[in-house]
Scaffold this active site. Structure first.
Site, mmCIF file in Angstrom:
data_model
loop_
_atom_site.group_PDB
_atom_site.id
_atom_site.type_symbol
_atom_site.label_atom_id
_atom_site.label_comp_id
_atom_site.label_asym_id
_atom_site.label_seq_id
_atom_site.Cartn_x
_atom_site.Cartn_y
_atom_site.Cartn_z
ATOM 1 N N LEU A 82 56.125 -38.721 -38.639
ATOM 2 C CA LEU A 82 55.873 -39.347 -39.945
ATOM 3 C C LEU A 82 54.579 -38.814 -40.546
ATOM 4 C CD1 LEU A 82 56.849 -43.093 -39.459
ATOM 5 C CD2 LEU A 82 58.218 -41.198 -40.344
ATOM 6 N N GLY A 127 58.030 -39.276 -34.892
ATOM 7 C CA GLY A 127 59.213 -39.232 -35.764
ATOM 8 C C GLY A 127 60.026 -37.960 -35.589
ATOM 9 N N ASN A 150 54.555 -40.495 -29.148
ATOM 10 C CA ASN A 150 53.133 -40.646 -28.794
ATOM 11 C C ASN A 150 52.441 -41.756 -29.583
ATOM 12 O OD1 ASN A 150 53.384 -39.239 -31.213
ATOM 13 N ND2 ASN A 150 51.456 -38.164 -30.977
ATOM 14 N N GLU A 151 53.241 -42.663 -30.176
ATOM 15 C CA GLU A 151 52.675 -43.668 -31.078
ATOM 16 C C GLU A 151 51.510 -44.443 -30.490
ATOM 17 O OE1 GLU A 151 55.732 -42.842 -30.995
ATOM 18 O OE2 GLU A 151 56.575 -42.842 -33.018
HETATM 19 C C1 LIG Z 1 55.231 -54.706 -34.623
HETATM 20 C C2 LIG Z 1 55.984 -53.439 -34.812
HETATM 21 C C3 LIG Z 1 56.302 -53.120 -36.226
HETATM 22 C C4 LIG Z 1 56.683 -51.699 -36.425
HETATM 23 C C5 LIG Z 1 55.521 -50.866 -36.903
HETATM 24 C C6 LIG Z 1 55.720 -49.431 -36.633
HETATM 25 C C7 LIG Z 1 54.680 -48.540 -37.247
HETATM 26 C C8 LIG Z 1 54.589 -47.243 -36.647
HETATM 27 C C9 LIG Z 1 55.605 -46.226 -37.004
HETATM 28 C C10 LIG Z 1 56.022 -45.442 -35.805
HETATM 29 C C11 LIG Z 1 56.925 -44.327 -36.071
HETATM 30 C C12 LIG Z 1 56.574 -43.043 -36.105
HETATM 31 C C13 LIG Z 1 55.164 -42.636 -36.014
HETATM 32 C C14 LIG Z 1 54.850 -41.217 -36.355
HETATM 33 O O1 LIG Z 1 55.660 -40.340 -36.454
HETATM 34 S S1 LIG Z 1 53.204 -40.967 -36.639
HETATM 35 C C15 LIG Z 1 52.987 -39.226 -36.600
HETATM 36 C C16 LIG Z 1 52.696 -38.773 -35.230
HETATM 37 N N1 LIG Z 1 52.469 -37.368 -35.218
HETATM 38 C C17 LIG Z 1 51.501 -36.796 -34.525
HETATM 39 O O2 LIG Z 1 50.778 -37.418 -33.775
HETATM 40 C C18 LIG Z 1 51.348 -35.308 -34.684
HETATM 41 C C19 LIG Z 1 50.047 -34.979 -35.303
HETATM 42 N N2 LIG Z 1 49.934 -33.541 -35.509
HETATM 43 C C20 LIG Z 1 49.684 -32.674 -34.507
HETATM 44 O O3 LIG Z 1 49.584 -33.010 -33.349
HETATM 45 C C21 LIG Z 1 49.580 -31.241 -34.896
HETATM 46 O O4 LIG Z 1 49.330 -31.183 -36.282
HETATM 47 C C22 LIG Z 1 50.832 -30.402 -34.595
HETATM 48 C C23 LIG Z 1 52.105 -31.044 -35.131
HETATM 49 C C24 LIG Z 1 50.963 -30.196 -33.072
HETATM 50 C C25 LIG Z 1 50.659 -29.010 -35.275
HETATM 51 O O5 LIG Z 1 49.463 -28.408 -34.854
HETATM 52 P P1 LIG Z 1 48.869 -27.190 -35.662
HETATM 53 O O6 LIG Z 1 47.642 -26.777 -34.936
HETATM 54 O O7 LIG Z 1 49.901 -26.169 -35.903
HETATM 55 O O8 LIG Z 1 48.527 -27.771 -37.108
HETATM 56 P P2 LIG Z 1 47.293 -28.696 -37.519
HETATM 57 O O9 LIG Z 1 46.140 -27.837 -37.877
HETATM 58 O O10 LIG Z 1 47.056 -29.756 -36.508
HETATM 59 O O11 LIG Z 1 47.871 -29.419 -38.826
HETATM 60 C C26 LIG Z 1 48.028 -28.714 -40.048
HETATM 61 C C27 LIG Z 1 47.819 -29.684 -41.187
HETATM 62 O O12 LIG Z 1 48.851 -30.707 -41.117
HETATM 63 C C28 LIG Z 1 48.241 -31.998 -41.059
HETATM 64 N N3 LIG Z 1 49.092 -32.885 -40.227
HETATM 65 C C29 LIG Z 1 49.508 -32.674 -38.987
HETATM 66 N N4 LIG Z 1 50.320 -33.666 -38.575
HETATM 67 C C30 LIG Z 1 50.393 -34.535 -39.597
HETATM 68 C C31 LIG Z 1 51.093 -35.777 -39.783
HETATM 69 N N5 LIG Z 1 51.881 -36.326 -38.844
HETATM 70 N N6 LIG Z 1 50.943 -36.399 -40.960
HETATM 71 C C32 LIG Z 1 50.175 -35.879 -41.940
HETATM 72 N N7 LIG Z 1 49.492 -34.701 -41.823
HETATM 73 C C33 LIG Z 1 49.613 -34.046 -40.664
HETATM 74 C C34 LIG Z 1 46.892 -31.742 -40.423
HETATM 75 O O13 LIG Z 1 45.998 -32.796 -40.708
HETATM 76 C C35 LIG Z 1 46.494 -30.446 -41.104
HETATM 77 O O14 LIG Z 1 46.116 -30.766 -42.418
HETATM 78 P P3 LIG Z 1 44.977 -29.953 -43.203
HETATM 79 O O15 LIG Z 1 45.409 -28.520 -43.151
HETATM 80 O O16 LIG Z 1 43.686 -30.191 -42.445
HETATM 81 O O17 LIG Z 1 44.954 -30.548 -44.565
#
Ligand SMILES: CCCCCCCCCC/C=C\CC(=O)SCCNC(=O)CCNC(=O)[C@H](O)C(C)(C)COP(=O)(O)OP(=O)(O)OC[C@H]1O[C@@H](n2cnc3c(N)ncnc32)[C@H](O)[C@@H]1OP(=O)(O)O
Length: 280
Positions: A82, A127, A150-151
Site C-alpha cells: 500500500l 499489500g 511486514n505490517e
Molecule cells: C484493527 C485493525 C484494523 C485494520 C487496519 C489495517 C491498517 C493497515 C493496513 C495493512 C495493509 C497493508 C499495509 C501495507 O501494504 S503498508 C506498505 C508496506 N510496504 C513496505 O514496507 C515497503 C516499503 N518499501 C521498501 O521496503 C522499499 O522501498 C522497496 C519496496 C524494497 C524498494 O526498495 P528500493 O531501494 O528499490 O526503493 P526505495 O528507494 O526504498 O523507494 C523508492 C521511492 O519509493 C518510496 N516508497 C517505497 N515504498 C513505498 C510505499 N509502500 N508507499 C509509498 N512510498 C514508497 C520511497 O519512499 C522512495 O521515495 P522517494 O524517491 O524518496 O520519494
C-alpha cells in the site's frame, strides 16, 4: 463526421502518450499478462488499486481470455504494498475510498474465475504479498527479493482478511509467525513454507509462470472455476458481510496518533534510505 475522425484519433493518441497507464495488459492466445506499472515501486495508491480491479474485470468479460499472469514492469519490485502516503495525514473521505478500492481489488482478484499466476521477479511486501497470495500460484525469483506481510514492523495491523488469505495459503502456525513477527522471506524459504510454488532464476520467472498457468488452464474450465469458488468464497464472504465495519475500523485505526506517528517514522526512514542510495 469522417473529417473529425483523424482529429479525434490524434487527440486520443496524445492523451495516451501523456497519461501513462498504471497497468499494462498484454493479451496472448487465451490469457493475458497484467503488468503493474506505477513508478518507482508500484506502491498501491487508490488509482492503481482501481486500475487492477478494472483490468481483471475487463479480462473476465473477454470470452477469449481464460487466465492471467500478474507481474510488474519493474523487475526489481513486484509491488511495495500500500502507498503509505495514502494513510499518512489522510483526508477521511479519501481514506475511506482508498480502503474500499483495496477491499474491491482483493475480492476481485481472490475470487476471479480466471486462472491466475503471480510472476514475482522483485520485492513483494505487505499489500504486494496480498496481491500475490490472491493468485492461484506464485513463481518467485531466487536471490534478493523478499515477500511477506511486514505490517507489524511498521506499527500497523493487517486486517483479518489479509490474515485469512495467508492462513489459507501457508496454514495457521506459519501465518502466526510471519504475521506476528512481520517476517519477509526469500523465494527458497517461501517455497519451504508453501508461500511460493516455484523458486527459479529471475530469467525463468515468466516462462515458469506460463507453464503453471497452462496447467491450471488444462483443467476442464467449469470444474476448475467451481472448485476455486468452493475453496475461496467462504473467506471472501466474511469480508463482503462486513465491508462497512472493516472500512470504519481501518479509518479509525489509521487516524490514531499512534499509527500516524509510526507511519511518519517509517516514511522518514524510507526517505533517508532513498537519499543515501542517491548520494552513492
Ligand atoms: C484493527 C485493525 C484494523 C485494520 C487496519 C489495517 C491498517 C493497515 C493496513 C495493512 C495493509 C497493508 C499495509 C501495507 O501494504 S503498508 C506498505 C508496506 N510496504 C513496505 O514496507 C515497503 C516499503 N518499501 C521498501 O521496503 C522499499 O522501498 C522497496 C519496496 C524494497 C524498494 O526498495 P528500493 O531501494 O528499490 O526503493 P526505495 O528507494 O526504498 O523507494 C523508492 C521511492 O519509493 C518510496 N516508497 C517505497 N515504498 C513505498 C510505499 N509502500 N508507499 C509509498 N512510498 C514508497 C520511497 O519512499 C522512495 O521515495 P522517494 O524517491 O524518496 O520519494
Amino acid at each position: 463526421m469522417l473529417r473529425c475522425l483523424p482529429t479525434f484519433r490524434a487527440r486520443a493518441a496524445r492523451a495516451m502518450s501523456t497519461t501513462p497507464s498504471l497497468v499494462q495488459i498484454e493479451k496472448k492466445d487465451n490469457y493475458a499478462i497484467v503488468r503493474l506499472s506505477r513508478a518507482p515501486v508500484n506502491s498501491l495508491n487508490m488509482e492503481l488499486l482501481q486500475a487492477i480491479d478494472e483490468a481483471v474485470q475487463s479480462l473476465e468479460q473477454d470470452k477469449n481470455i481464460k487466465g492471467m499472469i500478474l507481474s510488474s514492469t519493474n523487475p526489481k519490485i513486484f509491488s511495495a504494498g500500500l502507498d503509505i502516503t495514502e494513510m499518512y495525514q489522510p483526508k477521511t473521505k479519501r481514506l475511506r475510498e482508498f480502503w474500499r478500492a483495496f477491499q474491491n481489488t482483493y475480492l476481485r482478484l481472490y475470487t476471479t474465475p480466471l486462472a491466475t499466476v503471480a510472476a514475482i521477479e522483485g520485492h513483494s511486501p505487505a499489500g504486494g504479498c496480498l496481491l500475490a497470495m490472491c493468485c492461484d500460484s506464485r513463481v518467485m525469483s531466487l536471490g534478493g527479493p523478499l515477500i511477506g506481510l511486514n505490517e507489524t514492523k511498521l506499527g500497523i495491523v493487517a486486517p483479518f482478511w489479509m490474515r485469512d488469505v495467508m492462513v489459507n495459503t501457508i496454514g495457521h502456525r506459519e501465518t502466526e509467525k510471519m504475521l506476528g513477527l512481520g517476517l519477509q522471506v526469500n523465494a527458497l524459504r517461501g517455497k519451504e513454507i508453501g508461500l511460493i510454488d516455484e523458486a527459479v532464476p529471475v530469467e525463468q520467472v515468466h516462462s515458469v509462470a506460463e507453464k503453471l498457468l497452462l496447467e491450471w488452464l488444462s483443467i476442464p474450465s467449469s470444474a476448475r472455476k467451481l472448485t476455486k469458488a468452493m475453496m475461496r468464497d467462504e473467506t471472501a464472504q466474511k469480508l463482503r458481510s462486513r465491508l462497512d465495519e472493516d472500512r470504519s475500523n481501518f479509518v479509525d485505526f489509521c487516524e490514531t496518533d499512534k499509527v500516524q506517528s509510526a507511519l511518519a517514522g517509517y516514511l522518514a526512514a524510507l526517505k533517508k534510505k532513498a537519499e543515501a542510495k542517491a548520494a552513492k
